[in-house]
Design an enzyme around this catalytic site. Structure first.
Site, PDB file in Angstrom:
ATOM      1  N   ASN A 102       0.878  -1.177   0.000  1.00 15.22           N
ATOM      2  CA  ASN A 102       0.000   0.000   0.000  1.00 15.22           C
ATOM      3  C   ASN A 102       0.910   1.220   0.000  1.00 15.22           C
ATOM      4  O   ASN A 102       1.516   1.538   1.025  1.00 15.22           O
ATOM      5  CB  ASN A 102      -0.888  -0.041   1.255  1.00 15.22           C
TER       6      ASN A 102
ATOM      7  N   LYS B  26       0.133   4.303  -0.391  1.00 13.24           N
ATOM      8  CA  LYS B  26      -0.498   5.492   0.214  1.00 13.24           C
ATOM      9  C   LYS B  26      -0.266   6.733  -0.658  1.00 13.24           C
ATOM     10  O   LYS B  26      -0.171   6.618  -1.875  1.00 13.24           O
ATOM     11  CB  LYS B  26       0.001   5.680   1.649  1.00 13.24           C
TER      12      LYS B  26
ATOM     13  N   HIS C 167      -9.412   0.897   4.879  1.00 16.82           N
ATOM     14  CA  HIS C 167      -8.131   1.061   5.583  1.00 16.82           C
ATOM     15  C   HIS C 167      -8.347   1.968   6.795  1.00 16.82           C
ATOM     16  O   HIS C 167      -9.161   2.889   6.753  1.00 16.82           O
ATOM     17  CB  HIS C 167      -7.093   1.671   4.628  1.00 16.82           C
TER      18      HIS C 167
ATOM     19  N   GLU D  44      -6.776   4.352   7.901  1.00 16.38           N
ATOM     20  CA  GLU D  44      -6.598   5.793   7.639  1.00 16.38           C
ATOM     21  C   GLU D  44      -7.839   6.380   6.975  1.00 16.38           C
ATOM     22  O   GLU D  44      -8.167   7.547   7.173  1.00 16.38           O
ATOM     23  CB  GLU D  44      -5.328   6.020   6.808  1.00 16.38           C
TER      24      GLU D  44
ATOM     25  N   GLU E  95      -5.294  -5.420  10.424  1.00 14.17           N
ATOM     26  CA  GLU E  95      -4.261  -4.414  10.652  1.00 14.17           C
ATOM     27  C   GLU E  95      -4.521  -3.709  11.982  1.00 14.17           C
ATOM     28  O   GLU E  95      -5.314  -2.760  12.029  1.00 14.17           O
ATOM     29  CB  GLU E  95      -4.287  -3.371   9.532  1.00 14.17           C
TER      30      GLU E  95
ATOM     31  N   GLY F 284       2.439   1.935  10.728  1.00 13.90           N
ATOM     32  CA  GLY F 284       3.345   3.065  10.591  1.00 13.90           C
ATOM     33  C   GLY F 284       4.041   3.460  11.886  1.00 13.90           C
ATOM     34  O   GLY F 284       4.654   4.526  11.968  1.00 13.90           O
TER      35      GLY F 284
ATOM     36  N   SER G  98       3.513  -2.514  10.268  1.00 12.88           N
ATOM     37  CA  SER G  98       4.972  -2.490  10.415  1.00 12.88           C
ATOM     38  C   SER G  98       5.626  -3.822  10.051  1.00 12.88           C
ATOM     39  O   SER G  98       6.614  -4.223  10.666  1.00 12.88           O
ATOM     40  CB  SER G  98       5.363  -2.050  11.833  1.00 12.88           C
TER      41      SER G  98
HETATM   42  C1  PEP Z   1      -0.745  -0.099   6.126  1.00  8.40           C
HETATM   43  O1  PEP Z   1      -0.933   1.106   6.139  1.00  8.40           O
HETATM   44  O2  PEP Z   1      -1.563  -0.854   5.565  1.00  8.40           O
HETATM   45  C2  PEP Z   1       0.420  -0.605   6.820  1.00  8.40           C
HETATM   46  C3  PEP Z   1       0.437  -1.853   7.192  1.00  8.40           C
HETATM   47  O3  PEP Z   1       1.429   0.293   7.050  1.00  8.40           O
HETATM   48  P1  PEP Z   1       2.874  -0.028   7.710  1.00  8.40           P
HETATM   49  O4  PEP Z   1       3.381  -1.278   7.072  1.00  8.40           O
HETATM   50  O5  PEP Z   1       3.692   1.175   7.365  1.00  8.40           O
HETATM   51  O6  PEP Z   1       2.642  -0.187   9.161  1.00  8.40           O
END
Ligand code: PEP
Length: 249
Positions: free
Chosen positions: A9, A11, A95, A97, A167, A173, A212
């Site tokens: 992703n 973003k 997601h 976000e 997630e 992040g 992460s």
């Molecule tokens: C995401 O935003 O779907 C995600 C998993 O981000 P990160 O890997 O940066 O934690």
């Protein structure tokens, strides 16, 4: 046998030129693992050039969101049909976000998922608890309600075409990763919830972990029996790091 999917992703990162060079980096490296389906989701503005570069390759193209509407007066929205015309086959929906900054609800994600399925796109439906919810012992209640709300009303045939991404919001992040055991416990719970909807879908639906994930921790997470891949944010923006995750499968 469930599919393993490693999805990036990207973003709101990447001009067209930056997206193209990241894709070139992936195609030039060892990003092809027969044990995994690889997908990347660049920003909308880079989807068309990305699809040209990815044509005929082993990497599928995804979008990061789409409208629940088919067509019409919805300024700035992007429809499923538009995504199809630029070569997209996966779409990330709900997601955290989008939920956090755009007030997306389970019922909206449900409507988007239905629209994606109707169009022939593979929805990657995101669920996950916040830190406060985890600390209050509400992880299963929150994630269970998200499964019920986002997957409401689908037939077994429709469920068979959906991918879930668990997630935990506190791991996105932040550099904090759920331990493989913590993630596996939630994946097992989600699969049990799915079994209440349809036992076959519960067996076959890929449940990805996101939060992460990086090359250094991927094999521990992907080694869990109910973790069927990863939805990767930050680490998917570096070709070498993302390739490391793909090869951890
Ligand atoms: C995401 O935003 O779907 C995600 C998993 O981000 P990160 O890997 O940066 O934690």
């Amino acid at each position: 046998m469930r599919r393993t999917i490693i999805a990036g992703n990207w973003k709101m990162n990447g001009t067209i030129g930056e997206t193209e060079s990241l894709i070139r980096g992936l195609l030039a490296g060892k990003s092809d693992n027969p044990k995994a389906t690889v997908m990347v989701a660049p920003p909308y503005t880079a989807l068309f050039p990305a699809s040209k570069l990815l044509e005929g390759s082993h990497i599928a193209l995804g979008a990061q969101d789409m409208s629940e509407h088919e067509v019409g007066a919805y300024t700035a929205e992007i429809s499923a049909q538009m995504l199809l015309t630029v070569g997209v086959s996966y779409v990330i929906l709900g997601h955290s976000e989008r939920r956090q900054y755009h007030a997306e609800t389970d019922s909206l994600v449900n409507a988007k998922t239905k629209r994606a399925l109707d169009a022939g796109l593979t929805p990657v439906v995101c669920i996950g608890e916040t830190l406060e919810q985890r600390e209050a012992g509400k992880t299963e209640a929150v994630v269970g309600a998200q499964v019920d709300g986002t997957l409401k009303g689908f037939t077994p045939d429709q469920l068979a075409k959906i991918v879930i991404a668990y997630e935990p919001v506190w791991a996105i992040g932040t550099g904090k990763t759920a331990t493989p055991e913590m993630a596996e416990a939630v994946h097992v719970f989600v699969r049990r919830k799915l079994a209440a909807l349809d036992s076959k879908a519960a067996e076959t639906m890929p449940i990805l972990y996101g939060g992460s994930m990086k090359a250094a921790n991927a094999s521990g997470l992907l080694g869990q029996p109910n973790i069927d891949g990863g939805l990767v944010g930050g680490a998917s923006l570096k070709a070498d790091e993302f390739i490391g995750i793909i090869n951890a499968v």
